[in-house]
Design a protein around this motif. Structure first.
Motif, PDB file in Angstrom:
ATOM      1  N   SER A  49      -4.308   3.195  -6.270  1.00  0.00           N
ATOM      2  CA  SER A  49      -4.720   3.355  -5.217  1.00  0.00           C
ATOM      3  C   SER A  49      -5.553   3.679  -4.698  1.00  0.00           C
ATOM      4  O   SER A  49      -6.676   2.907  -3.746  1.00  0.00           O
ATOM      5  N   GLU A  50      -6.512   4.618  -5.724  1.00  0.00           N
ATOM      6  CA  GLU A  50      -7.678   4.459  -6.078  1.00  0.00           C
ATOM      7  C   GLU A  50      -8.574   2.180  -6.119  1.00  0.00           C
ATOM      8  O   GLU A  50      -9.790   2.236  -5.414  1.00  0.00           O
ATOM      9  N   ARG A  51      -8.690   1.957  -7.333  1.00  0.00           N
ATOM     10  CA  ARG A  51      -8.314   0.803  -7.157  1.00  0.00           C
ATOM     11  C   ARG A  51      -8.679  -0.072  -6.152  1.00  0.00           C
ATOM     12  O   ARG A  51      -9.865  -1.153  -5.835  1.00  0.00           O
ATOM     13  N   GLU A  52      -7.691  -0.126  -5.226  1.00  0.00           N
ATOM     14  CA  GLU A  52      -7.577  -1.285  -3.811  1.00  0.00           C
ATOM     15  C   GLU A  52      -8.113   0.271  -2.644  1.00  0.00           C
ATOM     16  O   GLU A  52      -7.860  -0.579  -1.637  1.00  0.00           O
ATOM     17  N   LEU A  53      -8.623   0.976  -2.830  1.00  0.00           N
ATOM     18  CA  LEU A  53      -8.943   1.870  -1.724  1.00  0.00           C
ATOM     19  C   LEU A  53     -10.113   1.071  -0.619  1.00  0.00           C
ATOM     20  O   LEU A  53      -9.609   0.762   0.134  1.00  0.00           O
ATOM     21  N   ASP A  54     -11.052   0.130  -1.578  1.00  0.00           N
ATOM     22  CA  ASP A  54     -11.752  -0.599  -1.094  1.00  0.00           C
ATOM     23  C   ASP A  54     -11.028  -1.271   0.328  1.00  0.00           C
ATOM     24  O   ASP A  54     -12.415  -1.397   1.203  1.00  0.00           O
ATOM     25  N   LYS A  59      -9.694  -3.280   6.292  1.00  0.00           N
ATOM     26  CA  LYS A  59      -9.446  -3.112   6.651  1.00  0.00           C
ATOM     27  C   LYS A  59      -8.836  -2.339   7.563  1.00  0.00           C
ATOM     28  O   LYS A  59      -8.745  -2.620   9.045  1.00  0.00           O
ATOM     29  N   LEU A  60      -8.931  -1.030   7.611  1.00  0.00           N
ATOM     30  CA  LEU A  60      -8.989   0.144   8.706  1.00  0.00           C
ATOM     31  C   LEU A  60     -10.241  -0.001   9.766  1.00  0.00           C
ATOM     32  O   LEU A  60      -9.997   0.162  10.807  1.00  0.00           O
ATOM     33  N   ASP A 135     -12.047  11.924  -1.201  1.00  0.00           N
ATOM     34  CA  ASP A 135     -11.266  13.004  -0.848  1.00  0.00           C
ATOM     35  C   ASP A 135      -9.746  11.953  -0.838  1.00  0.00           C
ATOM     36  O   ASP A 135      -8.349  12.902  -0.591  1.00  0.00           O
ATOM     37  N   ILE A 136      -9.542  10.911  -0.383  1.00  0.00           N
ATOM     38  CA  ILE A 136      -8.062  10.016  -0.557  1.00  0.00           C
ATOM     39  C   ILE A 136      -7.695  10.238  -2.144  1.00  0.00           C
ATOM     40  O   ILE A 136      -8.103   9.329  -2.720  1.00  0.00           O
ATOM     41  N   PHE A 137      -6.320  10.035  -1.175  1.00  0.00           N
ATOM     42  CA  PHE A 137      -5.150  10.483  -2.620  1.00  0.00           C
ATOM     43  C   PHE A 137      -4.397   9.655  -2.728  1.00  0.00           C
ATOM     44  O   PHE A 137      -4.230   8.686  -3.791  1.00  0.00           O
ATOM     45  N   ASP A 138      -4.280   8.327  -1.304  1.00  0.00           N
ATOM     46  CA  ASP A 138      -3.315   7.322  -1.300  1.00  0.00           C
ATOM     47  C   ASP A 138      -3.858   7.017  -0.087  1.00  0.00           C
ATOM     48  O   ASP A 138      -4.297   7.800   0.507  1.00  0.00           O
ATOM     49  N   TRP A 139      -3.428   5.579   0.740  1.00  0.00           N
ATOM     50  CA  TRP A 139      -2.945   5.278   1.294  1.00  0.00           C
ATOM     51  C   TRP A 139      -2.215   4.102   1.898  1.00  0.00           C
ATOM     52  O   TRP A 139      -0.915   3.847   0.999  1.00  0.00           O
ATOM     53  N   LEU A 140      -1.945   3.716   2.909  1.00  0.00           N
ATOM     54  CA  LEU A 140      -1.167   2.691   3.489  1.00  0.00           C
ATOM     55  C   LEU A 140      -1.302   1.875   4.971  1.00  0.00           C
ATOM     56  O   LEU A 140      -2.321   3.005   5.861  1.00  0.00           O
ATOM     57  N   TYR A 141      -0.400   1.167   5.201  1.00  0.00           N
ATOM     58  CA  TYR A 141      -1.020   0.466   6.348  1.00  0.00           C
ATOM     59  C   TYR A 141       0.532  -0.566   6.198  1.00  0.00           C
ATOM     60  O   TYR A 141       0.546  -0.453   5.393  1.00  0.00           O
ATOM     61  N   ILE A 142       1.237  -0.575   7.159  1.00  0.00           N
ATOM     62  CA  ILE A 142       1.796  -1.683   7.829  1.00  0.00           C
ATOM     63  C   ILE A 142       1.859  -2.957   8.527  1.00  0.00           C
ATOM     64  O   ILE A 142       0.612  -2.840   9.382  1.00  0.00           O
ATOM     65  N   GLU A 143       2.073  -4.068   7.481  1.00  0.00           N
ATOM     66  CA  GLU A 143       1.124  -5.223   8.381  1.00  0.00           C
ATOM     67  C   GLU A 143       2.589  -6.376   8.083  1.00  0.00           C
ATOM     68  O   GLU A 143       3.532  -6.330   6.730  1.00  0.00           O
ATOM     69  N   ASN A 144       2.928  -6.687   8.860  1.00  0.00           N
ATOM     70  CA  ASN A 144       4.089  -7.605   9.583  1.00  0.00           C
ATOM     71  C   ASN A 144       5.127  -6.788   9.483  1.00  0.00           C
ATOM     72  O   ASN A 144       6.374  -7.840   9.069  1.00  0.00           O
ATOM     73  N   GLY A 145       5.489  -5.686   9.166  1.00  0.00           N
ATOM     74  CA  GLY A 145       6.661  -4.637  10.105  1.00  0.00           C
ATOM     75  C   GLY A 145       6.804  -3.669   7.497  1.00  0.00           C
ATOM     76  O   GLY A 145       7.854  -3.688   7.802  1.00  0.00           O
ATOM     77  N   LYS A 146       5.859  -4.135   6.693  1.00  0.00           N
ATOM     78  CA  LYS A 146       6.494  -4.113   6.030  1.00  0.00           C
ATOM     79  C   LYS A 146       5.146  -3.241   5.583  1.00  0.00           C
ATOM     80  O   LYS A 146       3.747  -3.184   5.536  1.00  0.00           O
ATOM     81  N   MET A 147       5.080  -2.044   4.917  1.00  0.00           N
ATOM     82  CA  MET A 147       4.082  -1.306   4.045  1.00  0.00           C
ATOM     83  C   MET A 147       3.518  -1.657   3.136  1.00  0.00           C
ATOM     84  O   MET A 147       4.311  -2.321   1.965  1.00  0.00           O
ATOM     85  N   LYS A 148       2.654  -1.627   3.088  1.00  0.00           N
ATOM     86  CA  LYS A 148       0.808  -2.071   1.963  1.00  0.00           C
ATOM     87  C   LYS A 148       0.793  -0.540   1.540  1.00  0.00           C
ATOM     88  O   LYS A 148       0.492   0.094   2.335  1.00  0.00           O
ATOM     89  N   GLY A 149       0.732  -0.982   0.192  1.00  0.00           N
ATOM     90  CA  GLY A 149      -0.433   0.857  -0.150  1.00  0.00           C
ATOM     91  C   GLY A 149       1.241   1.950  -0.318  1.00  0.00           C
ATOM     92  O   GLY A 149       2.381   1.198  -0.792  1.00  0.00           O
ATOM     93  N   ASN A 150       0.699   3.238  -0.768  1.00  0.00           N
ATOM     94  CA  ASN A 150       2.064   3.803  -0.526  1.00  0.00           C
ATOM     95  C   ASN A 150       2.110   4.254  -1.892  1.00  0.00           C
ATOM     96  O   ASN A 150       3.166   4.454  -2.360  1.00  0.00           O
ATOM     97  N   TYR A 151       1.555   3.891  -2.555  1.00  0.00           N
ATOM     98  CA  TYR A 151       2.017   3.796  -4.619  1.00  0.00           C
ATOM     99  C   TYR A 151       2.153   5.332  -5.020  1.00  0.00           C
ATOM    100  O   TYR A 151       3.230   5.255  -5.757  1.00  0.00           O
ATOM    101  N   THR A 152       1.769   5.850  -4.336  1.00  0.00           N
ATOM    102  CA  THR A 152       2.510   7.481  -4.637  1.00  0.00           C
ATOM    103  C   THR A 152       4.041   8.064  -3.837  1.00  0.00           C
ATOM    104  O   THR A 152       5.194   8.907  -4.855  1.00  0.00           O
ATOM    105  N   ALA A 153       4.527   7.014  -3.363  1.00  0.00           N
ATOM    106  CA  ALA A 153       5.738   6.723  -2.986  1.00  0.00           C
ATOM    107  C   ALA A 153       6.646   6.922  -4.210  1.00  0.00           C
ATOM    108  O   ALA A 153       8.104   6.961  -4.804  1.00  0.00           O
TER     109      ALA A 153
END
Length: 177
Positions: A49-54, A59-60, A135-153
């Motif tokens: 999640s840290e590697r892909e945070l930027d 996108k945010l 402070d960000i431990f993980d992140w997510l967003y929805i793209e065309n109905g599918k989750m991106k990120g949320n690696y800690t799940a």
């Protein structure tokens, strides 16, 4: 839609709590999964999640069409007044929860707490939270109905029943290594 996504996360039990073993054994809430401090699979998920945070933050700040529900996971611990934020996976008594409706100003952010704390008492759902990029431990967003990120799940889902993992892969598009 955002509330339904946050409710879905809670129902899926993808909030993470890192607590001492004796408390973890007493935990009977199916919506909260306990992970031991220093868990290797969780550390690997956090590193990804840290590697892909930027890329997520880019996108945010400028959401592409078809994306929505940008959220980040933060680690909360009670202090005398309020809460402290941490990404230190060795810290005990930390509850990792999602925040949403994120507003960015450089590397400083504000958002609303989207989860209901189970063990942290100095914060409640929809409280405004201020945090930094670090402070960000993980992140997510929805793209065309599918989750991106949320690696800690993934460490949480991989520890559960295989059929549950397959169901979440199909519904949410979660891809665990």
């Amino acid at each position: 839609m955002l509330r339904s996504v946050i409710s879905l996360f809670s129902m899926l039990g993808i909030s993470v709590l890192i607590i001492p073993t004796e408390l973890a054994l007493a935990n009977d809430n199916p919506n909260v999964k306990s992970i031991a401090p220093g868990d290797p699979a969780m550390a690997k998920a956090h590193e990804k999640s840290e590697r892909e945070l930027d890329g997520f933050l880019e996108k945010l700040r400028n959401p592409p069409p078809g994306t929505e529900n940008y959220s980040v996971k933060l680690g909360f611990a009670d202090k005398a007044e309020g809460v402290a934020l941490t990404t230190d996976e060795m810290t005990q008594n930390v509850e990792y929860m999602w925040v949403y409706q994120i507003t960015a100003s450089g590397d400083h952010f504000t958002a609303l707490l989207g989860d209901t704390p189970e063990y942290v008492h100095n914060i409640k759902p929809d409280d405004r939270v201020e945090f930094e990029k670090s402070d960000i431990f993980d992140w997510l967003y929805i793209e065309n109905g599918k989750m991106k990120g949320n690696y800690t799940a993934c460490p949480l889902l991989l520890a559960g029943p295989k059929e549950q993992l397959e169901q979440y892969r199909e519904i949410l598009g979660i891809a665990c290594d």
